[in-house]
Design an enzyme around this catalytic site. Structure first.
Site, PDB file in Angstrom:
ATOM      1  N   VAL A   1       0.866  -1.177   0.000  1.00  7.70           N
ATOM      2  CA  VAL A   1       0.000   0.000   0.000  1.00  7.70           C
ATOM      3  C   VAL A   1       0.905   1.231   0.000  1.00  7.70           C
ATOM      4  O   VAL A   1       1.772   1.377   0.860  1.00  7.70           O
ATOM      5  CB  VAL A   1      -0.942   0.015   1.226  1.00  7.70           C
ATOM      6  CG1 VAL A   1      -1.749   1.312   1.259  1.00  7.70           C
ATOM      7  CG2 VAL A   1      -1.883  -1.180   1.189  1.00  7.70           C
TER       8      VAL A   1
ATOM      9  N   ALA B   1       4.452   4.098   2.963  1.00  6.27           N
ATOM     10  CA  ALA B   1       3.986   2.863   2.319  1.00  6.27           C
ATOM     11  C   ALA B   1       4.173   1.720   3.308  1.00  6.27           C
ATOM     12  O   ALA B   1       4.824   1.874   4.344  1.00  6.27           O
ATOM     13  CB  ALA B   1       4.801   2.578   1.057  1.00  6.27           C
ATOM     14  N   LYS B   2       3.591   0.599   3.022  1.00  5.17           N
ATOM     15  CA  LYS B   2       3.837  -0.607   3.824  1.00  5.17           C
ATOM     16  C   LYS B   2       3.499  -1.809   2.959  1.00  5.17           C
ATOM     17  O   LYS B   2       2.646  -1.718   2.076  1.00  5.17           O
ATOM     18  CB  LYS B   2       2.953  -0.614   5.076  1.00  5.17           C
ATOM     19  CG  LYS B   2       3.479  -1.470   6.189  1.00  5.17           C
ATOM     20  CD  LYS B   2       4.560  -0.751   6.976  1.00  5.17           C
ATOM     21  CE  LYS B   2       5.118  -1.608   8.087  1.00  5.17           C
ATOM     22  NZ  LYS B   2       6.008  -0.833   8.956  1.00  5.17           N
ATOM     23  N   GLY B   3       4.174  -2.933   3.228  1.00  2.00           N
ATOM     24  CA  GLY B   3       3.887  -4.144   2.464  1.00  2.00           C
ATOM     25  C   GLY B   3       3.731  -5.326   3.390  1.00  2.00           C
ATOM     26  O   GLY B   3       4.128  -5.272   4.563  1.00  2.00           O
TER      27      GLY B   3
ATOM     28  N   ASP C   1      10.413  -5.303   8.387  1.00  2.00           N
ATOM     29  CA  ASP C   1       9.414  -5.165   9.450  1.00  2.00           C
ATOM     30  C   ASP C   1       9.311  -6.556  10.068  1.00  2.00           C
ATOM     31  O   ASP C   1      10.247  -7.358   9.955  1.00  2.00           O
ATOM     32  CB  ASP C   1       8.082  -4.646   8.870  1.00  2.00           C
ATOM     33  CG  ASP C   1       7.127  -4.182   9.967  1.00  2.00           C
ATOM     34  OD1 ASP C   1       7.409  -3.178  10.625  1.00  2.00           O
ATOM     35  OD2 ASP C   1       6.099  -4.851  10.186  1.00  2.00           O
TER      36      ASP C   1
END
Ligand code: NAD
Length: 427
Positions: A71, A116-118, A157
């Site tokens: 995202v 953003a992050k995945g 992460d």
């Protein structure tokens, strides 16, 4: 249409949904800022959400298809930035919340990144190194048009690490036909990573805790610190706080914690943890559960494990003066008001744990310069940014007569909104 028209359609808040928690704080801050309704509509949604299905040859020869997300919440201030997590319970809502948090976090510490992050839904504990590598490479290949040093820069992460970043960097570089180190941060130092990155989040927590403790006129040796989680963030914070004279009285891992009101011998605790992979049976403290640990009377409570730890269910029993949030989203929105009523000084996650992304920014800068800094230079620049950001948020809170969390959101949204307004909306 007025501002409230957009706020009023908000759904009923589910306390444990991090996206709902993030949005309720965003809405509150936007309302206090009297954010223009058009800007509000643009900033409350992500720029792009990618869902990709990732086929992977498993070691026994069959193919498994994993679901992955990325995202990209906002690019107004620069390339999007944020980690990738591997876990069985990853959801798009969680990734959305974390992506937005990254936008606000980068803006609070004023570094030139968006958010953003995945995530990939998988159970890394059940996968071999080869399976993880193939899954990481295919996920990277699927995202190849969307990531890059000028577009979106992933980082580690939960359950991803320096090795994962090395695979992403290599896969991206193979497609680009040349080595592109700045496509990810959190790389091993020998692969153009940054000195100090591994400890940066814990070190950043120490810097902001120092400022808060000084603000309240506390003496470090009398300051009782309780830390939930002893991984990268909690373990490093415990070690650095102990080294600089704090009295760390409780520490935990996923199985439970240990408590000693006289102060724990943190190097000894960490040696025990490294040897036994658990704090259980540590002889120098009495055992406590993670729930009990959060309720110990202390000066600084530092949750550094996971989300939704301080909730409407236990907030009445929290007995700290300063809550310094190491984890992302450890406090639910429903608990905020009670903390405020109790007079707890909150250093919110988007400020307190921003040391990691700040050092990632340093890594990206060093990669682009091809010139690497000594660790003390990294730490000194990290301290400058964390201390300045802490005081920026304090000033904002005083000026607008709001608590630290809302001040941090207001400051961040204000910065992103200003840039968006000045660039203009390509609508
Ligand atoms: P980690 O995996 O290294 O450590 C997590 C620690 O929490 C471990 O001690 C684990 O045993 C414990 N834990 C896990 N689940 C728990 C639970 N349900 N109850 C109690 N304890 C539990 O992770 P980390 O990198 O230290 O990250 C911790 C938190 O900090 C996460 O919320 C992460 O998103 C956030 N964070 C990490 C960084 C970073 O640079 N690593 C940066 C910003 C925010």
């Amino acid at each position: 249409m007025g501002f409230h028209a957009f706020v009023d359609d908000a759904r009923e808040i589910k306390e444990d949904n991090p996206f709902e928690s993030m949005m309720s704080r965003f809405d509150h801050a936007a309302q206090l800022l009297k954010l223009d309704p058009d800007l509000y509509k643009v900033l409350r949604v992500p720029n792009r959400e990618i869902t990709t299905y990732i086929p992977v040859y498993m070691d026994d020869g069959h193919i498994e298809v994993f679901t992955g997300f990325r995202v990209q919440h906002n690019f107004a201030r620069g390339p999007a930035k944020g980690g990738i997590r591997y876990a069985p319970d990853v959801t798009l809502d969680e990734v959305r919340a974390l992506a937005a948090w990254m936008t606000w976090k980068c803006a609070v510490v004023n570094i030139p990144f968006g958010g953003a992050k995945g995530g990939i839904i998988c159970d890394p504990s059940q996968m071999s190194l080869g399976e993880l590598e193939r899954m990481t490479r295919r996920y990277t290949a699927e995202l190849i048009d969307f990531i890059g040093p000028e577009r979106d820069v992933p980082a580690p992460d939960m359950n991803t690490n320096e090795q994962t970043m090395a695979w992403i960097m290599d896969t991206y570089s193979m497609h680009a036909r040349h080595t592109v180190t700045a496509v990810v941060t959190g790389k091993p130092i020998d692969l153009s990573g940054s000195r100090g990155r591994r400890e940066a989040t814990g070190r950043g927590l120490l810097f902001v805790a120092d400022e808060a403790v000084a603000k309240f006129g506390l003496k470090k040796s009398d300051t009782r610190v309780v830390i939930q989680g002893s991984g990268n963030v909690g373990g490093t914070a415990a070690r650095l706080m102990h080294e600089t004279g704090y009295r760390v009285i409780a520490l935990s891992d996923i199985h439970g914690g240990i408590y000693n009101p006289r102060g724990l011998d943190i190097p000894d605790v960490i040696a025990h943890l490294e040897k036994h992979r658990s704090l259980e049976k540590y002889p120098g403290g009495e055992p406590v559960s993670n729930h009990e640990l959060l309720e110990i009377e202390c000066d600084v409570l530092l949750p550094a494990a996971t989300e939704n730890q301080i909730t409407s269910q236990n907030v009445d029993r929290i007995r700290c003066r300063i809550l310094c949030e190491g984890a992302n989203g450890p406090t639910t929105a429903a608990a905020d008001d009670v903390l405020e009523r109790k007079g707890v000084f909150v250093i919110p996650d988007i400020l307190a744990n921003a040391g990691g992304v700040t050092c990632s920014y340093f890594e990206w800068v060093q990669d682009r310069m091809g010139y690497f800094w000594k660790e003390d230079v990294v730490n000194e620049r990290l301290q400058d940014i964390m201390v300045a950001s802490f005081h920026d948020v304090c000033k904002y809170a005083e000026c607008h007569n709001v608590n630290m969390r809302i001040a941090a959101y207001m400051l961040a949204i204000d910065r992103v909104a200003y840039i968006t307004r000045t660039r203009g909306i390509y609508a």
